[in-house]
Structure formats: structure tokens, C-alpha cells
Design an enzyme around this catalytic site. Structure first.
Site, mmCIF file in Angstrom:
data_model
loop_
_atom_site.group_PDB
_atom_site.id
_atom_site.type_symbol
_atom_site.label_atom_id
_atom_site.label_comp_id
_atom_site.label_asym_id
_atom_site.label_seq_id
_atom_site.Cartn_x
_atom_site.Cartn_y
_atom_site.Cartn_z
ATOM 1 N N SER A 166 -8.663 10.328 0.095
ATOM 2 C CA SER A 166 -9.223 9.540 -1.199
ATOM 3 C C SER A 166 -10.180 10.675 -1.959
ATOM 4 O O SER A 166 -10.677 11.519 -1.211
ATOM 5 C CB SER A 166 -10.018 8.321 -0.894
ATOM 6 O OG SER A 166 -10.564 7.916 -2.109
ATOM 7 N N ALA B 66 -19.481 3.858 4.080
ATOM 8 C CA ALA B 66 -18.554 4.042 5.337
ATOM 9 C C ALA B 66 -17.351 4.543 5.081
ATOM 10 O O ALA B 66 -16.747 5.395 5.657
ATOM 11 C CB ALA B 66 -18.793 2.643 6.036
ATOM 12 N N TYR B 67 -16.716 3.849 4.038
ATOM 13 C CA TYR B 67 -15.333 4.178 3.757
ATOM 14 C C TYR B 67 -15.309 5.665 3.111
ATOM 15 O O TYR B 67 -14.599 6.401 3.764
ATOM 16 C CB TYR B 67 -14.694 3.192 2.764
ATOM 17 C CG TYR B 67 -13.263 3.649 2.091
ATOM 18 C CD1 TYR B 67 -12.392 3.365 2.681
ATOM 19 C CD2 TYR B 67 -13.311 4.397 0.852
ATOM 20 C CE1 TYR B 67 -10.957 3.698 2.199
ATOM 21 C CE2 TYR B 67 -11.797 4.702 0.423
ATOM 22 C CZ TYR B 67 -10.827 4.230 1.302
ATOM 23 O OH TYR B 67 -9.560 4.584 0.970
ATOM 24 N N VAL C 193 -4.874 2.342 -6.709
ATOM 25 C CA VAL C 193 -3.511 1.871 -6.647
ATOM 26 C C VAL C 193 -3.688 0.362 -6.672
ATOM 27 O O VAL C 193 -4.299 -0.155 -5.564
ATOM 28 C CB VAL C 193 -2.882 2.466 -5.560
ATOM 29 C CG1 VAL C 193 -1.294 1.952 -5.568
ATOM 30 C CG2 VAL C 193 -2.777 3.879 -5.758
ATOM 31 N N THR D 222 -2.997 -2.562 -4.687
ATOM 32 C CA THR D 222 -2.714 -2.921 -3.479
ATOM 33 C C THR D 222 -3.639 -4.053 -3.124
ATOM 34 O O THR D 222 -4.748 -4.262 -3.647
ATOM 35 C CB THR D 222 -2.744 -1.828 -2.467
ATOM 36 O OG1 THR D 222 -4.037 -1.321 -2.252
ATOM 37 C CG2 THR D 222 -1.731 -0.684 -2.987
HETATM 38 P P1 NDP Z 1 -3.205 -1.818 1.914
HETATM 39 O O1 NDP Z 1 -4.474 -2.597 2.665
HETATM 40 O O2 NDP Z 1 -2.425 -2.180 0.970
HETATM 41 O O3 NDP Z 1 -2.350 -1.342 3.203
HETATM 42 C C1 NDP Z 1 -2.706 -0.569 4.170
HETATM 43 C C2 NDP Z 1 -1.857 -0.568 5.461
HETATM 44 O O4 NDP Z 1 -2.436 0.276 6.304
HETATM 45 C C3 NDP Z 1 -1.186 -1.769 5.803
HETATM 46 O O5 NDP Z 1 0.120 -1.387 6.070
HETATM 47 C C4 NDP Z 1 -2.099 -1.900 7.065
HETATM 48 O O6 NDP Z 1 -1.392 -3.007 8.123
HETATM 49 C C5 NDP Z 1 -2.342 -0.503 7.708
HETATM 50 N N1 NDP Z 1 -3.069 -0.507 8.830
HETATM 51 C C6 NDP Z 1 -4.476 -0.627 8.903
HETATM 52 N N2 NDP Z 1 -5.035 -0.525 10.068
HETATM 53 C C7 NDP Z 1 -3.978 -0.141 10.796
HETATM 54 C C8 NDP Z 1 -3.889 0.435 12.084
HETATM 55 N N3 NDP Z 1 -4.874 0.165 12.978
HETATM 56 N N4 NDP Z 1 -2.697 0.726 12.466
HETATM 57 C C9 NDP Z 1 -1.596 0.778 11.767
HETATM 58 N N5 NDP Z 1 -1.540 0.346 10.346
HETATM 59 C C10 NDP Z 1 -2.916 0.137 9.905
HETATM 60 O O7 NDP Z 1 -3.863 -0.459 1.466
HETATM 61 P P2 NDP Z 1 -3.393 0.748 0.532
HETATM 62 O O8 NDP Z 1 -1.872 0.772 0.439
HETATM 63 O O9 NDP Z 1 -3.974 0.613 -0.673
HETATM 64 O O10 NDP Z 1 -3.840 1.931 1.290
HETATM 65 C C11 NDP Z 1 -2.975 3.068 1.944
HETATM 66 C C12 NDP Z 1 -3.789 4.313 2.139
HETATM 67 O O11 NDP Z 1 -4.295 4.797 0.911
HETATM 68 C C13 NDP Z 1 -5.138 3.883 2.749
HETATM 69 O O12 NDP Z 1 -5.399 5.220 3.690
HETATM 70 C C14 NDP Z 1 -6.186 3.821 1.863
HETATM 71 O O13 NDP Z 1 -7.573 4.083 2.406
HETATM 72 C C15 NDP Z 1 -5.747 5.026 0.673
HETATM 73 N N6 NDP Z 1 -6.195 4.827 -0.636
HETATM 74 C C16 NDP Z 1 -5.911 3.922 -1.324
HETATM 75 C C17 NDP Z 1 -6.346 3.593 -2.553
HETATM 76 C C18 NDP Z 1 -6.017 2.521 -3.529
HETATM 77 O O14 NDP Z 1 -6.647 2.661 -4.639
HETATM 78 N N7 NDP Z 1 -5.360 1.541 -3.117
HETATM 79 C C19 NDP Z 1 -7.083 4.774 -3.258
HETATM 80 C C20 NDP Z 1 -7.317 5.780 -2.386
HETATM 81 C C21 NDP Z 1 -6.811 5.883 -1.215
HETATM 82 P P3 NDP Z 1 -1.791 -4.430 8.059
HETATM 83 O O15 NDP Z 1 -0.759 -5.091 7.074
HETATM 84 O O16 NDP Z 1 -1.428 -4.890 9.386
HETATM 85 O O17 NDP Z 1 -3.059 -4.548 7.661
#
Ligand code: NDP
Length: 275
Positions: free
Chosen positions: A139, A192-193, A229, A231
């Protein structure tokens, strides 16, 4: 054993991960594995993609469960002789309004975003094949968090000689200090994030260097920001669709054969950012 190439996306059942899987299904010349920690959620997502006419494979993966990571590695080694593209997308964040104590947020957030991702890399990167691509979804907050750290921490996190062990122990020190609200005194800002993603970006730089030291000169390892994004994590006010958020991770996953860069970089909007 299949002779197809193979791409794997962690946290693929929703959000940016699902959009990355979807884009790879249409653009990648090989098998694409959607992985999810929850088998039902994963298979539901697979069905959705299949209904759109896409071909996708599924494997369970919880990055917080070493056995689950090892099983994925063993199965892909047996079915495809390893991995060609690994996208470490899985992550979590507490909402801004969440009242969970910072100590707990630090432990839980670092466990998934940093420790879980690091373990996935430790177990899966050794089976990444020649010409492979590793993309770690970090990020821009990793960079702003770095800039808010003490000068001493910044120097270490920017250094080219920091090791995986040193990074791991520093992340653990942050978690420990956060248990008694002493992370500020250690030189960290109150996020933390942000610290978890700082860890992911620095880990990427370390792994890129390790690849070269191991003579794996054609494997490219990069970290990226998908942007803000829409989400479940970022909410409906974010500016990008999941498909737009997937663009930079997919660009890095599909860096053409023979490319030598970017490598060990932090990339946003398909452009290398200064660390
Ligand atoms: P979502 O919360 O929509 O999706 C997160 C995904 O990660 C889900 O599929 C979730 O599974 C999965 N997940 C969480 N913990 C685990 C685990 N222990 N093992 C396997 N899968 C896991 O988040 P985003 O799509 O927004 O985020 C995707 C990535 O992008 C993340 O790394 C986030 O930090 C990063 N990001 C997002 C931004 C944004 O604006 N959205 C900005 C910058 C970075 P489950 O459905 O089971 O919870």
C-alpha cells in the site's frame, strides 16, 4: 504433471484478489488458481467466474496456517512442477471506527499482513520457477508510514543490507511495544496497518535481493499499491473499481518474458516509486 504455466492469487474470493484472478483468467497463458481460506467462499467465487465463461482452478489457502501453505506448495509442485506467478494479495484491516484496542489491532494486523505473507513467501518462493513473477500487494501507506518513522528506523528500513531476520525481529518489536503503548517511543507512528505494509514492502526488497544472490536472475519480485479501491476493506467511497485496482498487480504479474525490471521495487499506477 501439467505442462501449463500456473498463476496463484492469495485472498482471491473477493475484492482486488478476485479482480486479479479475473484479469489473469483472460490475459494469462496458463492455469490460474483462485485461493481462499474459506472453501465455500472460494468455490462460490469460482462459480461466479465460470458463469462468466472463465476457466479457473481452486485451492484452499489460509496464509495464517503454515500447513495450509505447505499443502498448496506440495500440490502445485506435483501438478505443475512449481509456480510461475505468485500474487500475495491476502490482507486485512480494522475499520477506522473499530474500538478494538491498538495492542490487539497491532497483533492481528501484523499477523496476517506481514507474518502470514512472509510465511507464504518463505514456503512458496523456493518453488517459483525460472522466469517467475512475485507480486506483493502492499500500500502507499507503507511509504507514508516509513516517512513518519524516526530517522533511525527510516535508515534501517531503507537500507540495502537489512535481512529477513532483522525485519522479522523489528516487526515483532513493534507488536511487543504496542502491547504497552510504547511503539511511539520506539519511533513508530500510530498505524498498525501502515507498519504491516511497511513490512511487506521492505520484505519485497529483501526477497528481490535474495533472488539475485541465489542466481535466480530471471525472477522478478515487486511490491505495489492497487490504489484506493471499492472493496469490503476500503468501502464504497473509494475511487477505483476492483478491476482498476487489479491493473498494477496484474501488470507486475505479467511482466514479459526476458524483462529485467522492475525488480525489488514499490510500484504504484504502474510506475516505480522512490522508497
Ligand atoms: P478485502 O477485504 O475485500 O479482501 C481481502 C481478501 O484477503 C479476502 O479474500 C480475505 O478472505 C483474504 N484474507 C484475509 N486474511 C486471509 C488469510 N489469513 N488467508 C487467506 N486469505 C485471507 O480487501 P481488498 O480486496 O481491498 O484488499 C486486497 C489487498 O489490497 C490487501 O492486501 C489490502 O491490504 C490491499 N490494499 C487495499 C486497498 C484498498 O483500497 N482496498 C488499498 C491498498 C492496499 P475472507 O473473505 O475469508 O476474509
Amino acid at each position: 504433471m501439467s505442462t501449463s504455466k500456473v498463476a496463484v492469487v492469495t485472498g482471491g474470493n473477493k475484492g482486488i484478489g478476485l479482480a486479479i484472478v479475473k484479469a489473469l483468467c483472460s490475459k494469462y497463458n496458463g492455469d490460474v488458481f483462485l485461493t481462499a481460506r474459506n472453501i465455500d467462499l472460494g468455490q462460490e467465487a469460482v462459480k461466479k467466474l465460470e458463469a462468466e465463461g472463465l476457466k479457473v482452478k481452486f485451492h484452499q489457502l489460509d496464509i495464517n496456517d503454515e500447513e495450509s501453505i505447505k499443502k498448496l506448495g506440495t500440490d502445485l509442485q506435483a501438478s505443475h512442477g512449481g509456480i510461475d506467478v505468485l500474487v500475495n494479495n491476502a490482507g486485512m484491516a480494522f475499520k477506522g471506527a473499530d474500538t478494538t484496542p491498538f495492542a490487539t489491532q497491532a497483533k492481528v494486523t501484523l499477523q496476517t499482513n506481514f507474518i502470514g505473507t512472509l510465511n507464504a513467501c518463505k514456503i512458496l518462493m523456493p518453488i517459483v520457477k525460472p522466469g517467475g513473477r512475485v507480486v506483493n500487494v502492499s500500500s502507499l501507506l507503507s511509504k507514508s508510514t516509513l516517512q513518519k518513522c524516526s530517522g533511525e528506523l527510516q535508515k534501517i528500513y531503507r537500507s540495502d543490507t537489512i535481512t529477513e531476520e532483522k525485519l522479522g525481529s523489528m516487526m515483532n518489536e513493534f507488536i511487543e511495544a504496542a502491547q504497552t503503548d510504547k511503539h511511539g517511543a520506539l519511533g513508530y507512528p500510530n498505524t498498525a496497518y501502515g507498519v504491516s505494509k511497511l513490512g511487506v514492502t521492505v520484505m519485497t526488497r529483501i526477497h528481490a535481493k535474495l533472488m539475485r544472490e541465489q542466481g535466480k536472475n530471471d525472477i522478478l519480485v515487486n511490491a505495489c499499491c492497487p490504489g484506493w479501491v471499492r472493496t469490503d476493506m476500503a468501502g464504497p467511497k473509494a475511487t477505483k473499481s476492483p478491476e482498476e485496482g487489479a491493473e498494477t498487480p496484474v501488470y507486475l504479474a505479467l511482466l514479459p518474458e526476458g524483462a529485467t525490471e522492475p525488480h525489488g521495487q514499490f510500484v504504484s499506477e504502474k510506475k516505480v516509486q522512490e522508497w
